[in-house]
Design a protein around this motif. Sequence first.
Motif, PDB file in Angstrom:
ATOM      1  N   SER A   1      27.996  29.842  38.953  1.00 43.13           N
ATOM      2  CA  SER A   1      27.152  30.404  39.885  1.00 43.13           C
ATOM      3  C   SER A   1      27.631  30.944  40.926  1.00 43.13           C
ATOM      4  O   SER A   1      27.110  31.884  41.591  1.00 43.13           O
ATOM      5  N   VAL A   2      28.561  30.112  41.714  1.00 45.12           N
ATOM      6  CA  VAL A   2      29.335  30.564  42.912  1.00 45.12           C
ATOM      7  C   VAL A   2      29.999  31.820  42.358  1.00 45.12           C
ATOM      8  O   VAL A   2      29.829  32.584  43.449  1.00 45.12           O
ATOM      9  N   ILE A   3      30.505  32.154  41.209  1.00 41.99           N
ATOM     10  CA  ILE A   3      30.952  33.568  41.009  1.00 41.99           C
ATOM     11  C   ILE A   3      29.913  34.606  40.840  1.00 41.99           C
ATOM     12  O   ILE A   3      29.864  35.577  41.609  1.00 41.99           O
ATOM     13  N   ALA A   4      29.040  34.354  39.968  1.00 45.12           N
ATOM     14  CA  ALA A   4      28.067  35.130  39.792  1.00 45.12           C
ATOM     15  C   ALA A   4      27.083  35.604  40.925  1.00 45.12           C
ATOM     16  O   ALA A   4      26.895  36.849  40.985  1.00 45.12           O
ATOM     17  N   HIS A   5      26.654  34.833  41.856  1.00 43.33           N
ATOM     18  CA  HIS A   5      25.874  35.157  42.984  1.00 43.33           C
ATOM     19  C   HIS A   5      26.816  35.415  44.085  1.00 43.33           C
ATOM     20  O   HIS A   5      26.235  35.597  45.178  1.00 43.33           O
ATOM     21  N   GLY A   6      28.090  35.331  44.037  1.00 42.13           N
ATOM     22  CA  GLY A   6      28.914  35.812  45.011  1.00 42.13           C
ATOM     23  C   GLY A   6      29.399  37.088  44.875  1.00 42.13           C
ATOM     24  O   GLY A   6      29.888  37.913  45.923  1.00 42.13           O
ATOM     25  N   LEU A   7      29.618  37.583  43.809  1.00 41.96           N
ATOM     26  CA  LEU A   7      30.178  39.031  43.571  1.00 41.96           C
ATOM     27  C   LEU A   7      29.226  40.302  44.170  1.00 41.96           C
ATOM     28  O   LEU A   7      28.061  39.874  44.075  1.00 41.96           O
ATOM     29  N   PRO A   8      29.797  41.087  44.563  1.00 38.99           N
ATOM     30  CA  PRO A   8      28.812  42.294  45.261  1.00 38.99           C
ATOM     31  C   PRO A   8      28.581  43.148  44.084  1.00 38.99           C
ATOM     32  O   PRO A   8      29.022  44.119  43.765  1.00 38.99           O
ATOM     33  N   TRP A   9      27.367  43.023  43.498  1.00 38.19           N
ATOM     34  CA  TRP A   9      26.796  43.757  42.341  1.00 38.19           C
ATOM     35  C   TRP A   9      26.148  45.060  42.757  1.00 38.19           C
ATOM     36  O   TRP A   9      25.614  44.994  44.007  1.00 38.19           O
ATOM     37  N   ARG A  10      26.031  45.953  41.964  1.00 39.14           N
ATOM     38  CA  ARG A  10      25.311  47.051  42.267  1.00 39.14           C
ATOM     39  C   ARG A  10      24.173  47.232  41.029  1.00 39.14           C
ATOM     40  O   ARG A  10      24.718  46.950  39.981  1.00 39.14           O
ATOM     41  N   ALA A  11      23.072  47.742  41.412  1.00 39.73           N
ATOM     42  CA  ALA A  11      22.008  47.759  40.409  1.00 39.73           C
ATOM     43  C   ALA A  11      22.483  48.796  39.317  1.00 39.73           C
ATOM     44  O   ALA A  11      23.102  49.586  39.629  1.00 39.73           O
ATOM     45  N   GLY A  12      22.422  48.191  37.942  1.00 38.46           N
ATOM     46  CA  GLY A  12      23.081  49.086  36.814  1.00 38.46           C
ATOM     47  C   GLY A  12      24.252  48.597  36.335  1.00 38.46           C
ATOM     48  O   GLY A  12      24.706  48.927  35.335  1.00 38.46           O
ATOM     49  N   ASP A  13      25.042  47.476  37.177  1.00 35.83           N
ATOM     50  CA  ASP A  13      26.088  46.870  36.687  1.00 35.83           C
ATOM     51  C   ASP A  13      25.735  46.111  35.253  1.00 35.83           C
ATOM     52  O   ASP A  13      24.465  45.560  35.173  1.00 35.83           O
ATOM     53  N   ASN A  14      26.705  45.868  34.597  1.00 31.78           N
ATOM     54  CA  ASN A  14      26.608  44.822  33.637  1.00 31.78           C
ATOM     55  C   ASN A  14      27.695  43.892  33.265  1.00 31.78           C
ATOM     56  O   ASN A  14      28.776  44.171  33.788  1.00 31.78           O
ATOM     57  N   VAL A  15      27.398  42.877  32.902  1.00 34.06           N
ATOM     58  CA  VAL A  15      28.220  41.767  32.434  1.00 34.06           C
ATOM     59  C   VAL A  15      28.305  41.461  30.888  1.00 34.06           C
ATOM     60  O   VAL A  15      27.277  41.337  30.329  1.00 34.06           O
ATOM     61  N   VAL A  16      29.551  41.363  30.521  1.00 35.73           N
ATOM     62  CA  VAL A  16      29.603  41.340  29.031  1.00 35.73           C
ATOM     63  C   VAL A  16      30.026  40.031  28.511  1.00 35.73           C
ATOM     64  O   VAL A  16      30.931  39.143  29.136  1.00 35.73           O
ATOM     65  N   GLY A  17      29.309  39.502  27.391  1.00 37.42           N
ATOM     66  CA  GLY A  17      29.677  38.123  27.070  1.00 37.42           C
ATOM     67  C   GLY A  17      29.127  37.736  25.565  1.00 37.42           C
ATOM     68  O   GLY A  17      29.172  38.888  24.828  1.00 37.42           O
ATOM     69  N   ILE A  18      28.951  36.522  25.309  1.00 33.65           N
ATOM     70  CA  ILE A  18      28.794  36.332  23.954  1.00 33.65           C
ATOM     71  C   ILE A  18      27.206  35.408  23.932  1.00 33.65           C
ATOM     72  O   ILE A  18      27.058  34.722  24.578  1.00 33.65           O
ATOM     73  N   ALA A  19      26.603  35.942  22.669  1.00 36.90           N
ATOM     74  CA  ALA A  19      25.303  35.415  22.428  1.00 36.90           C
ATOM     75  C   ALA A  19      25.127  33.834  22.261  1.00 36.90           C
ATOM     76  O   ALA A  19      24.084  33.075  22.800  1.00 36.90           O
ATOM     77  N   GLN A  20      26.309  33.560  21.489  1.00 36.33           N
ATOM     78  CA  GLN A  20      26.071  32.248  21.271  1.00 36.33           C
ATOM     79  C   GLN A  20      26.818  31.015  22.165  1.00 36.33           C
ATOM     80  O   GLN A  20      26.995  29.959  21.953  1.00 36.33           O
ATOM     81  N   GLU A  21      27.105  31.727  23.772  1.00 34.25           N
ATOM     82  CA  GLU A  21      27.792  30.652  24.393  1.00 34.25           C
ATOM     83  C   GLU A  21      26.854  29.467  24.834  1.00 34.25           C
ATOM     84  O   GLU A  21      25.508  29.430  24.780  1.00 34.25           O
ATOM     85  N   PHE A  22      27.548  28.594  25.324  1.00 35.25           N
ATOM     86  CA  PHE A  22      26.977  27.462  26.046  1.00 35.25           C
ATOM     87  C   PHE A  22      26.007  28.110  27.128  1.00 35.25           C
ATOM     88  O   PHE A  22      26.251  28.845  27.642  1.00 35.25           O
ATOM     89  N   PRO A  23      24.710  27.320  27.284  1.00 32.72           N
ATOM     90  CA  PRO A  23      23.646  27.981  27.961  1.00 32.72           C
ATOM     91  C   PRO A  23      24.178  28.307  29.401  1.00 32.72           C
ATOM     92  O   PRO A  23      23.697  29.219  30.129  1.00 32.72           O
TER      93      PRO A  23
END
Length: 382
Positions: free
Chosen positions: A89-111
Amino acid sequence: MNLRQHSLAEEFPLVPGLSHLNHAAVGPWPRRSAEVVRRFAEDNAARGSLAYLDWLEVEARLRERLARLVGSPDTSTIALLKNTSEALSVIAHGLPWRAGDNVVGIAQEFPSNRIVWESLAPRGVDWRALDLEQSSDPEGDLCALCDEHTRLIAVSWVQYARGLRLDLARLGAFCRERDILFCVDAIQGLGALPFSLADSGADFVVADGHKWMLGPEGLALLHVAATQRERLELHQFGWHMVADPGDFEQRDWSPAPEARRFECGSPNLLAAHALESSLSLLEEVGTTTIETLIRQRVDWLIAAIDRHGFELLTPRPPERRAGIVTFRVPDVASEHLYPALMRQQVLCAQRGGGIRFSPHFHTTEETLERAMSEVTRLSSTL
Ligand SMILES: Cc1ncc(COP(=O)(O)O)c(C=O)c1O
């Protein structure tokens, strides 16, 4: 370490009759860590915080051990947080995002590796998930999901449910080439396998201590590459995250230059004592030896699963797995087999559509034998 000199049975006084195959959930503490916690408790009761400076030395040693474990050149990249979810959460809510950005991950991940990224939706950040069930080349397919708006790839090194181990070097090289950040949840690998920051090129590494590191719950590692430290906007503040945490009178403050800036208040010194002690054992044994011993145990389980005609759900190639073995018994519902195993003191988990066993380096052959014989015996009754 010379394993002959060191009695593993003494370090792991698990009760006879318990088959502990659940390190992917919560690992048992080594005896030395239980002793350290007992002494810490007695010290608190008898002398209060008189030895506080000694406690801080333990915490400093913990940071050094964690830095060595991930291959960080020094402890300035290491923050001690409550858990993996907080670190993500520190990482996700700390990074300077711009609307339209995306994050790539895995559907079966731990919640925690899904929810945290999904929580960015109100900021216009899209979480793009690869369906592992549809992929024979997860790294290639993760890269293929990226486009010019991808800011981050966020994956677990080892998938919690079926134990797929990802090729971090391949993903990291792609990220570097494309100027994409790379976040690795290492909780299912760190302590079980050697990890290399240099090879993976990860910008962020997170891992709680209560699984393969054999520590308590409530204390996690956050590694932030020096290049990213100041890019993360801070959302938690307090006396501990400032440059000079000892000076309570000072009115001006600035965030600590090190990753300690992500630690807002009083440290969890109880957990620090336990985890520092557990990591001392892992260091004595050595991560390469630990990896070999885990592989032997996993190979043993896979051979038994094959012999009995059970269905292995964990990938077969050794480089594709770590300490997790998930399997299904044909015609036996895992939701029935799991509680039956637990009643027989086979400590395991029901994950990824099957039964998950997760032995560590200290797991005895007797433990494995007993667990597999309970699987066959109970399956014939269900
Ligand atoms: C991949 C993964 N990430 C994170 C966690 C745990 O997160 P936390 O440390 O926040 O409890 C688990 C626990 O099973 C996990 O498997």
